[in-house]
Design a protein around this motif. Structure first.
Motif, PDB file in Angstrom:
ATOM      1  N   SER A 184       9.257  -9.129  17.644  1.00 49.63           N
ATOM      2  CA  SER A 184       8.837  -7.827  18.153  1.00 49.63           C
ATOM      3  C   SER A 184       7.541  -8.019  18.909  1.00 49.63           C
ATOM      4  O   SER A 184       6.647  -8.720  18.441  1.00 49.63           O
ATOM      5  CB  SER A 184       8.600  -6.857  17.000  1.00 49.63           C
TER       6      SER A 184
ATOM      7  N   ILE B  34       0.233   0.620  14.648  1.00 46.37           N
ATOM      8  CA  ILE B  34       1.379   1.182  13.909  1.00 46.37           C
ATOM      9  C   ILE B  34       2.050   0.046  13.129  1.00 46.37           C
ATOM     10  O   ILE B  34       1.890  -1.123  13.463  1.00 46.37           O
ATOM     11  CB  ILE B  34       2.432   1.844  14.840  1.00 46.37           C
ATOM     12  N   HIS B  35       2.798   0.448  12.109  1.00 45.22           N
ATOM     13  CA  HIS B  35       3.575  -0.562  11.387  1.00 45.22           C
ATOM     14  C   HIS B  35       4.774  -0.980  12.235  1.00 45.22           C
ATOM     15  O   HIS B  35       5.423  -0.136  12.853  1.00 45.22           O
ATOM     16  CB  HIS B  35       4.089  -0.007  10.053  1.00 45.22           C
ATOM     17  N   ASP B  36       5.052  -2.258  12.225  1.00 49.70           N
ATOM     18  CA  ASP B  36       6.228  -2.789  12.919  1.00 49.70           C
ATOM     19  C   ASP B  36       7.479  -2.364  12.149  1.00 49.70           C
ATOM     20  O   ASP B  36       7.684  -2.763  11.005  1.00 49.70           O
ATOM     21  CB  ASP B  36       6.099  -4.328  12.948  1.00 49.70           C
TER      22      ASP B  36
ATOM     23  N   ASN C 152      10.658  -2.327  13.864  1.00 48.47           N
ATOM     24  CA  ASN C 152      11.851  -2.945  14.470  1.00 48.47           C
ATOM     25  C   ASN C 152      12.210  -4.311  13.885  1.00 48.47           C
ATOM     26  O   ASN C 152      13.391  -4.585  13.665  1.00 48.47           O
ATOM     27  CB  ASN C 152      11.653  -3.095  15.982  1.00 48.47           C
TER      28      ASN C 152
ATOM     29  N   ASP D 140       3.937  -5.070  29.819  1.00 44.78           N
ATOM     30  CA  ASP D 140       5.316  -5.477  29.507  1.00 44.78           C
ATOM     31  C   ASP D 140       5.633  -6.782  30.247  1.00 44.78           C
ATOM     32  O   ASP D 140       6.182  -6.785  31.349  1.00 44.78           O
ATOM     33  CB  ASP D 140       6.315  -4.368  29.910  1.00 44.78           C
TER      34      ASP D 140
HETATM   35  P1  AMP Z   1       7.317  -0.533  24.726  1.00 45.13           P
HETATM   36  O1  AMP Z   1       8.756  -0.829  24.975  1.00 45.13           O
HETATM   37  O2  AMP Z   1       6.540  -1.759  24.476  1.00 45.13           O
HETATM   38  O3  AMP Z   1       6.739   0.323  25.812  1.00 45.13           O
HETATM   39  O4  AMP Z   1       7.256   0.323  23.369  1.00 45.13           O
HETATM   40  C1  AMP Z   1       7.785   1.637  23.335  1.00 45.13           C
HETATM   41  C2  AMP Z   1       7.337   2.358  22.088  1.00 45.13           C
HETATM   42  O5  AMP Z   1       7.868   1.725  20.951  1.00 45.13           O
HETATM   43  C3  AMP Z   1       5.843   2.366  21.884  1.00 45.13           C
HETATM   44  O6  AMP Z   1       5.461   3.634  21.370  1.00 45.13           O
HETATM   45  C4  AMP Z   1       5.611   1.291  20.872  1.00 45.13           C
HETATM   46  O7  AMP Z   1       4.437   1.465  20.130  1.00 45.13           O
HETATM   47  C5  AMP Z   1       6.850   1.425  20.015  1.00 45.13           C
HETATM   48  N1  AMP Z   1       7.181   0.168  19.355  1.00 45.13           N
HETATM   49  C6  AMP Z   1       7.249  -1.014  19.972  1.00 45.13           C
HETATM   50  N2  AMP Z   1       7.586  -1.969  19.101  1.00 45.13           N
HETATM   51  C7  AMP Z   1       7.729  -1.382  17.903  1.00 45.13           C
HETATM   52  C8  AMP Z   1       8.077  -1.859  16.610  1.00 45.13           C
HETATM   53  N3  AMP Z   1       8.334  -3.145  16.393  1.00 45.13           N
HETATM   54  N4  AMP Z   1       8.132  -0.974  15.600  1.00 45.13           N
HETATM   55  C9  AMP Z   1       7.869   0.324  15.825  1.00 45.13           C
HETATM   56  N5  AMP Z   1       7.567   0.828  17.026  1.00 45.13           N
HETATM   57  C10 AMP Z   1       7.483  -0.004  18.065  1.00 45.13           C
END
Ligand code: AMP
Ligand code: MG
Length: 423
Positions: A201, A218-220, A222, A277
């Protein structure tokens, strides 16, 4: 009928096309020989032929008395027949005896039927009230009811004959298959190897579940849900954990996956259009990016390509998008690599209890499906934001809204994809 909209975003790849592109990159699954006792959840890569008859000898299906038909044909409650009990036949022993007229043998379930016995009268139909374990056989027995020829006798080969194919290539091993293999004396089987999947992740904001939250973090979620999904569908996980939004570290992480010769690398987040990204860029530099936007909701930013020759699927970061992206694109890969039909899904015809809306992308709405008045009905489980895992937890299915449909009225029929299937 739904509200149809002709317009389609030309940059977005159709879900079915995206899936087709992904699946064609995976070929014949590997085959391995394993002990049947460790085969739960594997898929057979060979037909299994029985080398023995089951039962392998004619035996009793009940605890009772083995008898000849002529002796018991007149037996009744008022006029019981009295037979001499000439022997006792426990399970597991070969008692060499032939019944003569007027004779019976006490016999246990699974014990070898003596020569000339034609039926077994269960103890319940005799005067021999079964005592505690160890009670000796009586000298004689009263039979209160006649039974038919062959009753309570399991004939040799009645269930399975030598040469019968009892399990077929492509069948998944469940506990009952393990029992059957044991019964026919098969302890090693050819199965399709478990696909090995690397997972990580990305995101500077992510902390492991057991780290206290600090501002902006935030907590991971995924990593954990995707690992569980891989395991649920029968893959082996190589967990690379949380990786920061840094192209060099991302590259190192992908190299680590490479060193483990995984079949597929799956990531979450970092494949969209955010300034941090970097994943698509890294994949492009060292491999190839086939696509990175799919016409679906939630889960538009799904990327597919290869990193130094290993297939790569980049799922979106939002937890519901990551989950649904996995179900739609990664699950079929695992199924294909396990030797199963990759497109199998448990679908139900459902009727909507409320109107639903979409933006015209192929949509997967979190719903609860339940029976009502002889049909399956559906209700949304809550707000459908792509970060709202709670409404996914409350759902038992995903409602499928085809691409181009922007709304469906209350009472419309649709299809729901049940999430409880384990395959
Ligand atoms: P991104 O695709 O990086 O723009 O992330 C989109 C949203 O998903 C953002 O709000 C991130 O904080 C959230 N996010 C990304 N990875 C995780 C994860 N492993 N667990 C929970 N939320 C996530
Ligand atoms: Mg991010």
């Amino acid at each position: 009928m739904g509200n149809l909209s002709g317009e389609q975003n030309p940059e977005l790849l159709d879900v079915s096309e995206a899936l087709e592109q992904i699946l064609k990159c995976f070929s014949t699954p590997g085959i391995t020989k394993i002990a049947h006792s460790f085969s739960l959840g594997f898929v057979l890569a060979e037909d299994i032929k029985s080398e023995i008859d089951v039962p392998s000898f004619t035996n009793s299906a009940m605890d009772g008395f083995a008898v000849r038909m002529d002796d018991i044909s007149q037996a009744s409650k008022n006029q019981p027949v009295v037979l001499d009990v000439v022997t006792d036949i426990p399970a597991g022993e070969l008692v060499d005896i032939r019944l003569s007229p007027g004779q019976a043998a006490r016999i246990m379930t699974g014990a070898v039927i003596p020569a000339d016995a034609e039926a077994v009268v269960p103890v319940e139909l005799t005067d021999f009230v079964r005592g505690s374990p160890g009670t000796a056989a009586p000298k004689s027995v009263k039979i209160y009811q006649k039974v038919n020829y062959g009753d309570n006798i399991r004939r040799v080969g009645e269930d399975i004959s030598i040469g019968d194919i009892v399990l077929r290539k492509g069948e998944r091993i469940r506990p009952q298959e393990i029992g059957l293999l044991s019964m026919i004396g098969v302890s090693n089987i050819l199965v399709y190897s478990k696909p090995k999947i690397a997972i990580f992740s990305t995101g500077d904001e992510l902390l492991p579940v057991d780290s206290p939250l600090t501002p902006g973090k935030i907590h991971d979620a995924n990593t954990y849900s995707l690992i569980a999904l891989i395991e649920k569908y029968g893959g082996d996980v190589y967990n690379l954990g949380i990786v920061p939004d840094d192209p060099l570290i991302l590259e190192k992480c992908l190299d680590q996956a490479l060193s483990k010769s995984v079949d597929l690398i799956v990531s979450s987040a970092g494949v969209s259009v955010g300034a941090y990204d970097y994943l698509r860029e890294v994949i492009n530099r060292y491999g190839k990016l086939n696509f990175w936007r799919v016409n679906m909701r939630p889960g538009k930013p799904v990327a597919f390509g290869e990193f130094r020759g290993i297939p790569f699927i980049g799922l979106p970061g939002n937890p519901v998008s990551a989950f649904i992206g996995f179900e739609v694109f990664v699950r079929p890969v695992i199924l294909k690599l396990r030797g199963c039909d990759p497109l199998q899904r448990k679908l139900r015809d459902v009727r909507l209890l409320e109107p639903v809306h979409s933006d015209g992308r192929e949509s997967y709405l979190r719903v609860s499906v339940y029976p009502e008045n002889g049909e399956n009905v559906v209700k949304l489980t809550g707000h459908q934001g792509s970060g709202n895992l709670l409404s996914l937890v409350q759902a038992n299915a995903l409602l499928l809204i085809p691409s181009g449909v922007k709304s469906l009225p209350r009472g419309a029929k649709a299809q729901a994809w049940m999430l409880d299937d384990c395959f």
